[in-house]
Design a protein around this motif. Structure first.
Motif, PDB file in Angstrom:
ATOM      1  N   ARG A  82      10.490   0.446  -2.812  1.00  0.00           N
ATOM      2  CA  ARG A  82       9.843   0.572  -4.118  1.00  0.00           C
ATOM      3  C   ARG A  82       9.777  -0.754  -4.885  1.00  0.00           C
ATOM      4  O   ARG A  82       9.279  -0.802  -6.006  1.00  0.00           O
ATOM      5  CB  ARG A  82      10.560   1.623  -4.974  1.00  0.00           C
ATOM      6  N   SER A  83      10.280  -1.834  -4.264  1.00  0.00           N
ATOM      7  CA  SER A  83      10.242  -3.122  -4.957  1.00  0.00           C
ATOM      8  C   SER A  83       8.993  -3.925  -4.546  1.00  0.00           C
ATOM      9  O   SER A  83       8.680  -4.949  -5.135  1.00  0.00           O
ATOM     10  CB  SER A  83      11.498  -3.933  -4.620  1.00  0.00           C
ATOM     11  N   LEU A  84       8.260  -3.421  -3.528  1.00  0.00           N
ATOM     12  CA  LEU A  84       7.069  -4.111  -3.022  1.00  0.00           C
ATOM     13  C   LEU A  84       5.826  -3.281  -3.313  1.00  0.00           C
ATOM     14  O   LEU A  84       5.796  -2.083  -3.028  1.00  0.00           O
ATOM     15  CB  LEU A  84       7.176  -4.266  -1.512  1.00  0.00           C
ATOM     16  N   LEU A  85       4.785  -3.952  -3.842  1.00  0.00           N
ATOM     17  CA  LEU A  85       3.532  -3.246  -4.110  1.00  0.00           C
ATOM     18  C   LEU A  85       2.381  -4.026  -3.492  1.00  0.00           C
ATOM     19  O   LEU A  85       2.240  -5.227  -3.740  1.00  0.00           O
ATOM     20  CB  LEU A  85       3.329  -3.114  -5.623  1.00  0.00           C
ATOM     21  N   CYS A  86       1.586  -3.366  -2.677  1.00  0.00           N
ATOM     22  CA  CYS A  86       0.463  -4.030  -2.016  1.00  0.00           C
ATOM     23  C   CYS A  86      -0.844  -3.550  -2.633  1.00  0.00           C
ATOM     24  O   CYS A  86      -1.144  -2.354  -2.623  1.00  0.00           O
ATOM     25  CB  CYS A  86       0.502  -3.713  -0.527  1.00  0.00           C
ATOM     26  N   VAL A  87      -1.631  -4.499  -3.164  1.00  0.00           N
ATOM     27  CA  VAL A  87      -2.892  -4.160  -3.824  1.00  0.00           C
ATOM     28  C   VAL A  87      -4.047  -4.345  -2.844  1.00  0.00           C
ATOM     29  O   VAL A  87      -4.211  -5.423  -2.270  1.00  0.00           O
ATOM     30  CB  VAL A  87      -3.109  -5.054  -5.062  1.00  0.00           C
ATOM     31  N   VAL A  88      -4.825  -3.280  -2.618  1.00  0.00           N
ATOM     32  CA  VAL A  88      -5.974  -3.360  -1.701  1.00  0.00           C
ATOM     33  C   VAL A  88      -7.247  -2.948  -2.432  1.00  0.00           C
ATOM     34  O   VAL A  88      -7.200  -2.295  -3.463  1.00  0.00           O
ATOM     35  CB  VAL A  88      -5.786  -2.456  -0.461  1.00  0.00           C
ATOM     36  N   GLU A  89      -8.382  -3.338  -1.852  1.00  0.00           N
ATOM     37  CA  GLU A  89      -9.667  -2.998  -2.471  1.00  0.00           C
ATOM     38  C   GLU A  89      -9.991  -1.518  -2.316  1.00  0.00           C
ATOM     39  O   GLU A  89     -10.298  -0.823  -3.270  1.00  0.00           O
ATOM     40  CB  GLU A  89     -10.804  -3.815  -1.823  1.00  0.00           C
ATOM     41  N   GLN A  90      -9.942  -1.066  -1.062  1.00  0.00           N
ATOM     42  CA  GLN A  90     -10.395   0.284  -0.733  1.00  0.00           C
ATOM     43  C   GLN A  90      -9.312   1.056   0.009  1.00  0.00           C
ATOM     44  O   GLN A  90      -8.427   0.456   0.619  1.00  0.00           O
ATOM     45  CB  GLN A  90     -11.640   0.216   0.163  1.00  0.00           C
ATOM     46  N   ILE A  91      -9.452   2.368   0.011  1.00  0.00           N
ATOM     47  CA  ILE A  91      -8.517   3.221   0.733  1.00  0.00           C
ATOM     48  C   ILE A  91      -8.533   2.887   2.227  1.00  0.00           C
ATOM     49  O   ILE A  91      -7.510   2.938   2.902  1.00  0.00           O
ATOM     50  CB  ILE A  91      -8.851   4.708   0.489  1.00  0.00           C
ATOM     51  N   ALA A  92      -9.717   2.487   2.733  1.00  0.00           N
ATOM     52  CA  ALA A  92      -9.826   2.122   4.149  1.00  0.00           C
ATOM     53  C   ALA A  92      -8.887   0.961   4.478  1.00  0.00           C
ATOM     54  O   ALA A  92      -8.323   0.905   5.577  1.00  0.00           O
ATOM     55  CB  ALA A  92     -11.267   1.749   4.483  1.00  0.00           C
ATOM     56  N   ASP A  93      -8.692   0.040   3.525  1.00  0.00           N
ATOM     57  CA  ASP A  93      -7.797  -1.098   3.752  1.00  0.00           C
ATOM     58  C   ASP A  93      -6.346  -0.633   3.829  1.00  0.00           C
ATOM     59  O   ASP A  93      -5.557  -1.120   4.633  1.00  0.00           O
ATOM     60  CB  ASP A  93      -7.955  -2.122   2.621  1.00  0.00           C
ATOM     61  N   LEU A  94      -6.014   0.327   2.973  1.00  0.00           N
ATOM     62  CA  LEU A  94      -4.675   0.921   2.998  1.00  0.00           C
ATOM     63  C   LEU A  94      -4.420   1.549   4.365  1.00  0.00           C
ATOM     64  O   LEU A  94      -3.373   1.341   4.981  1.00  0.00           O
ATOM     65  CB  LEU A  94      -4.598   1.979   1.888  1.00  0.00           C
ATOM     66  N   TRP A  95      -5.401   2.294   4.858  1.00  0.00           N
ATOM     67  CA  TRP A  95      -5.260   2.919   6.177  1.00  0.00           C
ATOM     68  C   TRP A  95      -5.059   1.875   7.258  1.00  0.00           C
ATOM     69  O   TRP A  95      -4.258   2.067   8.175  1.00  0.00           O
ATOM     70  CB  TRP A  95      -6.505   3.738   6.516  1.00  0.00           C
ATOM     71  N   ALA A  96      -5.812   0.778   7.179  1.00  0.00           N
ATOM     72  CA  ALA A  96      -5.710  -0.275   8.193  1.00  0.00           C
ATOM     73  C   ALA A  96      -4.291  -0.840   8.204  1.00  0.00           C
ATOM     74  O   ALA A  96      -3.707  -1.048   9.275  1.00  0.00           O
ATOM     75  CB  ALA A  96      -6.727  -1.372   7.905  1.00  0.00           C
TER      76      ALA A  96
END
Lengths: 196, 196
Positions: free
Chosen positions: B76-90
């Motif tokens: 919970r100390s790390l947060l990853c910001v992505v553009e799209q949900i597809a990037d999260l899936w990748a």
């Protein structure tokens, strides 16, 4: 999410799609839930519900006999025999043929255990005998099995006194000689035509 | 048949498909009405019905907050910001990241009229302020717009006293130098690493 995985796996089994393209499609659908995903589900459902196989020719339509079979403007003396419904569609797209159709539903294949009784042959002979058909065009594929099937049917039709013909062979329109196989080229040379 | 044409036209609008491949898929579906066409319609319907957007990170799931956000095993100390949900899936597929996510839902783009208020930025700052987050990885695409967005967010986060980082750049695994653009090569040279 299980639903997403399930839908992706199912789409990946469709012809021309794989896991990657299926995933792209699912992502596309998910961002357009109301104006694409739901309508598509609805559309496929409607397609399944309205699907009927024509009892005469074997085509798909909303009703049986299909709209091609009941069309009074089509020539009833010509019958074109094809392997699959997709072949019928291809001919219809070319808009060059205005007769009737008969879909075999496959080809004779010893390898796959498909004999004459597995095709819609009885129905074909029944149509040929009863109706005003004067010529049957055997438009099966130019594969070994397609041609074996065409010869088998031609022999039976000839015995019944019905004229059987086949599609012309040669170099396809737009074809480049360099890319043609030897069979096509030798056929094209043998069946060469006078220009004027 | 109108139903077939309608379904084909709708499928042809999906990414990666065209009129020809859509037709092939419809023919495939029609020959498998009960064990593919109907189940697929049902599956897409279920997908649409079960779809929820996570109120925390913006991911799709059956519930909100999503299973990634409630997973106690994730950092919970790390947060990853992505553009799209597809990037999260990748990133999830690569299984290399075990922190939290935040989906922006797009990138800043003057051309498309997308400003900071159109992205899920307020929610991001709220998360960063309230929670135990120590580092934010800005994993937007390495496009002009993606990087502009990353710099904009990094500036805001730094002002808030939060550490912002970005993904490493260089030649991708399996990449051949001959096929790399000059930008990638010069980045890879500049950021070269000691082997031992």
């Amino acid at each position: 999410m299980k639903q997403i995985d399930d839908a992706t796996r199912m789409l990946a089994r469709l012809p021309g799609l794989g896991p990657r393209s299926a995933r792209r499609i699912v992502q596309h659908l998910l961002t357009r839930r109301d104006n694409l995903l739901l309508p598509l589900a609805e559309e496929l459902r409607r397609l399944a519900d309205s699907l009927a196989v024509c009892s005469v020719c074997g085509n798909w339509d909303e009703r049986s006999p299909c709209s091609l079979c009941v069309d009074a403007k089509r020539d009833r003396s010509l019958l074109c025999v094809v392997e699959q419904i997709a072949d019928l569609w291809a001919l219809e797209r070319s808009a060059c043929y205005r007769g009737q159709y008969h879909v075999l539903g496959g080809v004779l294949s010893a390898l796959n255990g498909i004999g004459p009784d597995d095709l819609r042959l009885a129905k074909l002979e029944q149509r040929v005998q009863s109706a005003e058909i004067q010529e049957v065009i055997l438009a099966t594929n130019l594969t070994l099995e397609g041609q074996t099937t065409a010869h088998y049917i031609a022999a039976r039709l000839t015995r019944m006194g019905v004229k059987a013909s086949r599609l012309a062979r040669g170099v396809p329109i737009g074809g480049e000689l360099d890319y043609m196989d030897e069979g096509t080229l030798s056929t094209a040379i043998e069946a060469r035509q006078k220009i004027i």
